[in-house]
Write a protein that holds these residues in place. Sequence first.
Motif, mmCIF file in Angstrom:
data_model
loop_
_atom_site.group_PDB
_atom_site.id
_atom_site.type_symbol
_atom_site.label_atom_id
_atom_site.label_comp_id
_atom_site.label_asym_id
_atom_site.label_seq_id
_atom_site.Cartn_x
_atom_site.Cartn_y
_atom_site.Cartn_z
ATOM 1 N N ASN A 156 0.824 -1.203 0.000
ATOM 2 C CA ASN A 156 0.000 0.000 0.000
ATOM 3 C C ASN A 156 0.866 1.263 0.000
ATOM 4 O O ASN A 156 0.689 2.166 0.811
ATOM 5 C CB ASN A 156 -0.977 -0.009 1.183
ATOM 6 C CG ASN A 156 -2.124 0.948 0.954
ATOM 7 O OD1 ASN A 156 -2.473 1.255 -0.175
ATOM 8 N ND2 ASN A 156 -2.701 1.429 2.037
ATOM 9 N N LEU A 157 1.821 1.276 -0.905
ATOM 10 C CA LEU A 157 2.754 2.394 -1.023
ATOM 11 C C LEU A 157 2.037 3.637 -1.540
ATOM 12 O O LEU A 157 1.101 3.529 -2.336
ATOM 13 C CB LEU A 157 3.864 2.035 -2.015
ATOM 14 C CG LEU A 157 4.791 0.900 -1.625
ATOM 15 C CD1 LEU A 157 5.514 0.366 -2.853
ATOM 16 C CD2 LEU A 157 5.785 1.383 -0.590
ATOM 17 N N PRO A 158 2.493 4.825 -1.149
ATOM 18 C CA PRO A 158 1.954 6.026 -1.790
ATOM 19 C C PRO A 158 2.375 6.030 -3.251
ATOM 20 O O PRO A 158 3.406 5.465 -3.609
ATOM 21 C CB PRO A 158 2.616 7.178 -1.018
ATOM 22 C CG PRO A 158 3.821 6.586 -0.382
ATOM 23 C CD PRO A 158 3.538 5.122 -0.168
ATOM 24 N N THR A 159 1.590 6.667 -4.077
ATOM 25 C CA THR A 159 1.928 6.738 -5.495
ATOM 26 C C THR A 159 2.851 7.930 -5.749
ATOM 27 O O THR A 159 2.925 8.862 -4.951
ATOM 28 C CB THR A 159 0.677 6.894 -6.362
ATOM 29 O OG1 THR A 159 0.084 8.161 -6.084
ATOM 30 C CG2 THR A 159 -0.319 5.746 -6.122
ATOM 31 N N GLN A 160 3.475 7.893 -6.895
ATOM 32 C CA GLN A 160 4.316 9.004 -7.325
ATOM 33 C C GLN A 160 3.479 10.279 -7.394
ATOM 34 O O GLN A 160 3.925 11.343 -6.996
ATOM 35 C CB GLN A 160 4.946 8.657 -8.673
ATOM 36 C CG GLN A 160 5.689 9.782 -9.352
ATOM 37 C CD GLN A 160 4.826 10.525 -10.346
ATOM 38 O OE1 GLN A 160 3.966 9.950 -10.991
ATOM 39 N NE2 GLN A 160 5.062 11.798 -10.483
ATOM 40 N N ALA A 161 2.257 10.199 -7.867
ATOM 41 C CA ALA A 161 1.382 11.375 -7.964
ATOM 42 C C ALA A 161 1.049 11.928 -6.577
ATOM 43 O O ALA A 161 1.017 13.152 -6.384
ATOM 44 C CB ALA A 161 0.117 11.046 -8.736
ATOM 45 N N GLN A 162 0.792 11.051 -5.618
ATOM 46 C CA GLN A 162 0.529 11.512 -4.249
ATOM 47 C C GLN A 162 1.747 12.218 -3.679
ATOM 48 O O GLN A 162 1.637 13.281 -3.062
ATOM 49 C CB GLN A 162 0.128 10.335 -3.364
ATOM 50 C CG GLN A 162 -1.235 9.780 -3.693
ATOM 51 C CD GLN A 162 -1.512 8.457 -3.018
ATOM 52 O OE1 GLN A 162 -0.609 7.646 -2.779
ATOM 53 N NE2 GLN A 162 -2.788 8.202 -2.721
ATOM 54 N N ASN B 142 5.016 17.446 -2.568
ATOM 55 C CA ASN B 142 6.416 17.854 -2.726
ATOM 56 C C ASN B 142 6.635 18.530 -4.091
ATOM 57 O O ASN B 142 7.276 17.952 -4.963
ATOM 58 C CB ASN B 142 7.340 16.635 -2.603
ATOM 59 C CG ASN B 142 7.241 15.967 -1.268
ATOM 60 O OD1 ASN B 142 7.871 16.362 -0.327
ATOM 61 N ND2 ASN B 142 6.411 14.935 -1.185
ATOM 62 N N PRO B 143 6.116 19.735 -4.247
ATOM 63 C CA PRO B 143 6.216 20.387 -5.571
ATOM 64 C C PRO B 143 7.641 20.687 -5.988
ATOM 65 O O PRO B 143 8.560 20.722 -5.282
ATOM 66 C CB PRO B 143 5.413 21.675 -5.397
ATOM 67 C CG PRO B 143 5.155 21.839 -3.956
ATOM 68 C CD PRO B 143 5.428 20.545 -3.276
#
Length: 128
Positions: free
Chosen positions: A116-122, A127-128
């Motif tokens: 249940n890893l965070p996604t790259q998009a999340q 983190n802009p």
Amino acid sequence: MPSPVPRTVKAIDTPTLVQLDTQAIEYGFNRNHGPGWLARHAARNSTHYLRPFLEHRAGRRPEFSPHWRCMLLLTMRDSQQVFSLLDVWPASFDRLPETLDRAAKQAIADRLDHANLPTQAQWASLNP
């Protein structure tokens, strides 16, 4: 004709990951991170992991079909690991060395499938 989707996990460094992403952009693959994004945000001295999971066909670019859609365990500049996808040309994937033993491959596959890893998009939204 490419071989069936490989059932393996390959470890890659950041420069190799950036090259694969650049190739995905050049070939018009759907799953890429955009020009320069990985160079700016991926951990520079880290190892990332690719696991092909399906054969993808690009109807608008038949010269680059099929290719592998890969799950990517990506380590970000803040050391957080995230889930992403990357389309990879089979010959490029085949050239990557096999450096992981069976247990390491299974551990990475399990992490990609069940952590249940965070996604790259999340991650990118925070983190802009």
